[in-house]
Design a protein around this motif. Structure first.
Motif, PDB file in Angstrom:
ATOM      1  N   GLU A 225       0.870  -1.449   0.077  1.00  0.00           N
ATOM      2  CA  GLU A 225       0.126   0.324   0.204  1.00  0.00           C
ATOM      3  C   GLU A 225       1.060   1.524  -0.165  1.00  0.00           C
ATOM      4  O   GLU A 225       0.347   2.128  -0.574  1.00  0.00           O
ATOM      5  CB  GLU A 225      -0.842  -0.569   1.435  1.00  0.00           C
ATOM      6  CG  GLU A 225      -1.977  -0.984   0.960  1.00  0.00           C
ATOM      7  CD  GLU A 225      -3.140  -0.697  -0.367  1.00  0.00           C
ATOM      8  OE1 GLU A 225      -3.699   0.428  -0.526  1.00  0.00           O
ATOM      9  OE2 GLU A 225      -3.612  -2.197  -0.861  1.00  0.00           O
ATOM     10  N   TYR A 226       1.873   1.593   0.739  1.00  0.00           N
ATOM     11  CA  TYR A 226       2.798   2.605   0.727  1.00  0.00           C
ATOM     12  C   TYR A 226       3.186   2.752  -0.981  1.00  0.00           C
ATOM     13  O   TYR A 226       4.102   3.797  -0.983  1.00  0.00           O
ATOM     14  CB  TYR A 226       3.786   2.035   1.982  1.00  0.00           C
ATOM     15  CG  TYR A 226       3.492   2.099   3.468  1.00  0.00           C
ATOM     16  CD1 TYR A 226       3.050   3.766   4.160  1.00  0.00           C
ATOM     17  CD2 TYR A 226       3.215   1.090   4.406  1.00  0.00           C
ATOM     18  CE1 TYR A 226       2.807   3.699   5.120  1.00  0.00           C
ATOM     19  CE2 TYR A 226       3.289   1.694   5.053  1.00  0.00           C
ATOM     20  CZ  TYR A 226       2.874   3.175   6.141  1.00  0.00           C
ATOM     21  OH  TYR A 226       1.790   2.629   7.130  1.00  0.00           O
ATOM     22  N   LYS A 227       3.685   1.928  -1.430  1.00  0.00           N
ATOM     23  CA  LYS A 227       4.627   1.624  -3.088  1.00  0.00           C
ATOM     24  C   LYS A 227       3.345   1.700  -3.299  1.00  0.00           C
ATOM     25  O   LYS A 227       3.778   2.835  -4.597  1.00  0.00           O
ATOM     26  CB  LYS A 227       5.337   0.007  -3.272  1.00  0.00           C
ATOM     27  CG  LYS A 227       6.033  -0.450  -1.861  1.00  0.00           C
ATOM     28  CD  LYS A 227       6.915   0.093  -2.197  1.00  0.00           C
ATOM     29  CE  LYS A 227       7.834  -0.193  -3.837  1.00  0.00           C
ATOM     30  NZ  LYS A 227       8.813   0.181  -3.778  1.00  0.00           N
ATOM     31  N   LEU A 245      -6.198  10.542   0.042  1.00  0.00           N
ATOM     32  CA  LEU A 245      -5.404  10.250   1.874  1.00  0.00           C
ATOM     33  C   LEU A 245      -7.073  11.076   2.082  1.00  0.00           C
ATOM     34  O   LEU A 245      -7.286   9.986   3.836  1.00  0.00           O
ATOM     35  CB  LEU A 245      -4.564   9.839   1.538  1.00  0.00           C
ATOM     36  CG  LEU A 245      -3.767   8.765   0.752  1.00  0.00           C
ATOM     37  CD1 LEU A 245      -2.504   8.203   1.153  1.00  0.00           C
ATOM     38  CD2 LEU A 245      -4.576   7.451   1.144  1.00  0.00           C
ATOM     39  N   GLU A 246      -6.847  12.202   2.410  1.00  0.00           N
ATOM     40  CA  GLU A 246      -7.132  12.885   3.243  1.00  0.00           C
ATOM     41  C   GLU A 246      -9.446  13.322   2.782  1.00  0.00           C
ATOM     42  O   GLU A 246      -9.553  13.374   4.097  1.00  0.00           O
ATOM     43  CB  GLU A 246      -7.286  14.892   2.981  1.00  0.00           C
ATOM     44  CG  GLU A 246      -5.421  14.574   3.165  1.00  0.00           C
ATOM     45  CD  GLU A 246      -4.732  15.728   3.509  1.00  0.00           C
ATOM     46  OE1 GLU A 246      -3.709  16.623   3.963  1.00  0.00           O
ATOM     47  OE2 GLU A 246      -4.940  17.035   2.744  1.00  0.00           O
ATOM     48  N   THR A 264      -8.044  -6.501   0.433  1.00  0.00           N
ATOM     49  CA  THR A 264      -7.085  -6.896   0.039  1.00  0.00           C
ATOM     50  C   THR A 264      -6.372  -5.831  -1.024  1.00  0.00           C
ATOM     51  O   THR A 264      -5.710  -5.706  -1.448  1.00  0.00           O
ATOM     52  CB  THR A 264      -6.245  -8.113   0.187  1.00  0.00           C
ATOM     53  OG1 THR A 264      -6.651  -8.654  -0.933  1.00  0.00           O
ATOM     54  CG2 THR A 264      -6.218  -8.915   1.571  1.00  0.00           C
ATOM     55  N   LEU A 265      -7.412  -5.565  -1.720  1.00  0.00           N
ATOM     56  CA  LEU A 265      -7.662  -4.670  -3.146  1.00  0.00           C
ATOM     57  C   LEU A 265      -8.019  -3.569  -3.626  1.00  0.00           C
ATOM     58  O   LEU A 265      -7.269  -2.667  -3.881  1.00  0.00           O
ATOM     59  CB  LEU A 265      -7.894  -5.638  -3.957  1.00  0.00           C
ATOM     60  CG  LEU A 265      -7.424  -6.760  -4.171  1.00  0.00           C
ATOM     61  CD1 LEU A 265      -8.650  -7.780  -5.480  1.00  0.00           C
ATOM     62  CD2 LEU A 265      -6.167  -7.001  -5.037  1.00  0.00           C
ATOM     63  N   LYS A 266      -8.364  -2.922  -2.241  1.00  0.00           N
ATOM     64  CA  LYS A 266      -9.066  -1.056  -2.062  1.00  0.00           C
ATOM     65  C   LYS A 266      -8.094  -0.352  -1.332  1.00  0.00           C
ATOM     66  O   LYS A 266      -7.047  -0.815  -0.702  1.00  0.00           O
ATOM     67  CB  LYS A 266     -10.454  -1.752  -0.935  1.00  0.00           C
ATOM     68  CG  LYS A 266     -11.517  -2.291  -1.113  1.00  0.00           C
ATOM     69  CD  LYS A 266     -12.624  -2.003  -0.898  1.00  0.00           C
ATOM     70  CE  LYS A 266     -13.772  -2.923  -1.674  1.00  0.00           C
ATOM     71  NZ  LYS A 266     -14.780  -2.849  -1.010  1.00  0.00           N
ATOM     72  N   ILE A 267      -8.207   1.181  -2.048  1.00  0.00           N
ATOM     73  CA  ILE A 267      -7.614   1.897  -1.210  1.00  0.00           C
ATOM     74  C   ILE A 267      -7.441   2.163  -0.037  1.00  0.00           C
ATOM     75  O   ILE A 267      -6.746   2.852   0.860  1.00  0.00           O
ATOM     76  CB  ILE A 267      -7.790   3.319  -2.000  1.00  0.00           C
ATOM     77  CG1 ILE A 267      -6.470   4.518  -1.715  1.00  0.00           C
ATOM     78  CG2 ILE A 267      -9.257   3.896  -1.187  1.00  0.00           C
ATOM     79  CD1 ILE A 267      -7.075   5.641  -2.729  1.00  0.00           C
ATOM     80  N   ALA A 268      -8.818   2.106   0.570  1.00  0.00           N
ATOM     81  CA  ALA A 268      -8.835   1.603   2.734  1.00  0.00           C
ATOM     82  C   ALA A 268      -9.935   0.679   2.484  1.00  0.00           C
ATOM     83  O   ALA A 268     -10.854   0.362   1.972  1.00  0.00           O
ATOM     84  CB  ALA A 268      -9.506   3.124   2.289  1.00  0.00           C
ATOM     85  N   ASP A 269      -9.226   0.919   3.730  1.00  0.00           N
ATOM     86  CA  ASP A 269      -9.672  -0.624   4.645  1.00  0.00           C
ATOM     87  C   ASP A 269     -10.312  -0.477   5.442  1.00  0.00           C
ATOM     88  O   ASP A 269      -9.147   0.788   6.849  1.00  0.00           O
ATOM     89  CB  ASP A 269      -8.586  -1.600   4.943  1.00  0.00           C
ATOM     90  CG  ASP A 269      -9.578  -3.275   4.862  1.00  0.00           C
ATOM     91  OD1 ASP A 269     -10.849  -2.962   5.269  1.00  0.00           O
ATOM     92  OD2 ASP A 269      -8.910  -3.422   5.230  1.00  0.00           O
ATOM     93  N   LYS A 270     -10.992  -0.523   6.748  1.00  0.00           N
ATOM     94  CA  LYS A 270     -11.279  -0.121   8.034  1.00  0.00           C
ATOM     95  C   LYS A 270     -10.171  -0.663   9.282  1.00  0.00           C
ATOM     96  O   LYS A 270      -9.547  -1.997   9.068  1.00  0.00           O
ATOM     97  CB  LYS A 270     -12.582  -0.917   8.351  1.00  0.00           C
ATOM     98  CG  LYS A 270     -12.402  -2.596   9.047  1.00  0.00           C
ATOM     99  CD  LYS A 270     -13.533  -3.423   9.569  1.00  0.00           C
ATOM    100  CE  LYS A 270     -13.105  -4.759   9.709  1.00  0.00           C
ATOM    101  NZ  LYS A 270     -14.751  -5.323  10.380  1.00  0.00           N
ATOM    102  N   LEU A 283      -4.160   5.313   7.834  1.00  0.00           N
ATOM    103  CA  LEU A 283      -5.131   6.222   6.609  1.00  0.00           C
ATOM    104  C   LEU A 283      -3.415   7.232   7.139  1.00  0.00           C
ATOM    105  O   LEU A 283      -3.177   8.113   6.241  1.00  0.00           O
ATOM    106  CB  LEU A 283      -6.038   6.885   6.029  1.00  0.00           C
ATOM    107  CG  LEU A 283      -7.065   5.940   5.354  1.00  0.00           C
ATOM    108  CD1 LEU A 283      -8.802   6.615   5.718  1.00  0.00           C
ATOM    109  CD2 LEU A 283      -6.677   6.077   4.432  1.00  0.00           C
ATOM    110  N   GLU A 284      -3.499   7.832   8.185  1.00  0.00           N
ATOM    111  CA  GLU A 284      -2.693   9.536   8.413  1.00  0.00           C
ATOM    112  C   GLU A 284      -1.848   8.828   8.635  1.00  0.00           C
ATOM    113  O   GLU A 284      -0.337   9.885   8.275  1.00  0.00           O
ATOM    114  CB  GLU A 284      -2.973   9.400  10.503  1.00  0.00           C
ATOM    115  CG  GLU A 284      -4.356  10.418  10.876  1.00  0.00           C
ATOM    116  CD  GLU A 284      -5.842   8.743  10.735  1.00  0.00           C
ATOM    117  OE1 GLU A 284      -7.140   9.134  10.688  1.00  0.00           O
ATOM    118  OE2 GLU A 284      -4.808   7.707  10.540  1.00  0.00           O
TER     119      GLU A 284
END
Length: 294
Positions: A225-227, A245-246, A264-270, A283-284
């Motif tokens: 995700e960082y990559k 992201l904000e 595992t494929l999404k930009i955001a996860d709980k 996210l932070e």
């Protein structure tokens, strides 16, 4: 409403479990000899079947995503032509030669995902909620992140990681089942686990070890995700990636109310209490990593 579990994890559990049942029912045990277990043969057997099951999951990933999420493919000459044009522009910039399919799925969640067997055979999909809640720059940041996943070959590398994990899951479940069976035999070598009991034990251990091994796969998922964030910043610009992201932070409470498919494929996860089982970093932390990058 029933919350569906992560399709990625479920598909791999079912494939590993199914292969275990089929091989046991067919009596396919090339690793068993009169002297006991041939560990070299067992490891080869498990690598072949573990990797095979994971790559089957990869090959059907686009079809499964479309079915599970209700993804509708959109075209350049349709009402979402700007969305398709943006994905294609980013994909060309990322060096992808065959343009990804672009899809939309009906959901109030603010999210997106990329999947497919290779970077030149991929799908980028966004939710209607994302299109409604984000502005153009933020949407471009999200799309850049997903295109970066495809360009980085994350679908393939995740499959390789999962395949190796699957192989060791199968290896240890069979070694332990064999040990249990041997321990139950009498001094004359009679008894032990019967055929159906052995099949059941292998089945249960395969599922148990798959769940226990999830933190290994999720660690790699967080790393990628960082990559993908860094790749998205290169494709769309750092500010657009940070803005995306904000924006997700602002809608985080809404996102966290859904168990979310394709996690595992999404930009955001709980976020999860058990951080080891989280597929995405907070996210932070992702925002801070982008702000401090060169």
């Amino acid at each position: 409403m029933f919350k569906r579990v992560s399709l990625f994890l479920l598909t791999n559990i079912l494939i590993v479990a199914t292969i275990s049942i089929v091989t046991s029912l067919l009596g396919v045990k090339p690793y068993l000899t009169a002297q006991g277990i041939n560990y070299e043969s067992l490891l080869i057997f498990c690598l072949l079947w573990g990797m095979g099951g994971s790559f089957i999951s990869l090959l059907i990933s686009k079809m499964m995503a479309k079915m599970a999420m209700g993804v509708q493919i959109v075209e350049l000459n349709g009402p979402y032509h700007e969305l398709v044009a943006t994905v294609h522009r980013l994909a060309k910039k990322a060096g992808i030669t065959k343009m990804p399919e672009v899809g939309i799925y009906n959901s109030p969640e603010v999210n997106a995902f990329a999947t497919g067997p290779s970077k030149n055979n991929s799908l980028v999909a966004v939710s209607t909620g994302l299109l409604e809640q984000m502005n153009q720059d933020e949407v471009e940041g999200v799309l850049a992140h997903e295109v970066a996943h495809a360009a980085n070959g994350d679908m393939v590398t995740m499959t390789l990681v999962q395949g190796v994990v699957n192989a060791f899951v199968m290896f240890f479940s069979r070694v332990i089942t064999f040990a249990i069976s041997q321990a139950l035999k009498d001094e004359e070598g009679r008894g032990g686990l019967g055929f159906f009991a052995q099949t059941a034990v292998i089945f249960v251990l395969d599922i148990l070890f798959t769940i226990l091994s999830k933190p290994i796969v999720m660690w790699f998922s967080r790393y990628r995700e960082y990559k993908a964030d860094a790749g998205g910043a290169e494709l769309a610009g750092k500010q657009k990636m940070i803005a995306a992201l904000e924006s997700l932070v602002r809608y985080q409470d809404r996102i966290m109310t859904d168990d979310s498919n394709m996690g595992t494929l999404k930009i955001a996860d709980k976020q999860s209490i058990m951080a080891l089982f989280s597929s995405h970093p907070p996210l932070e932390k992702r925002i801070q990593a982008l702000k401090t990058s060169n």
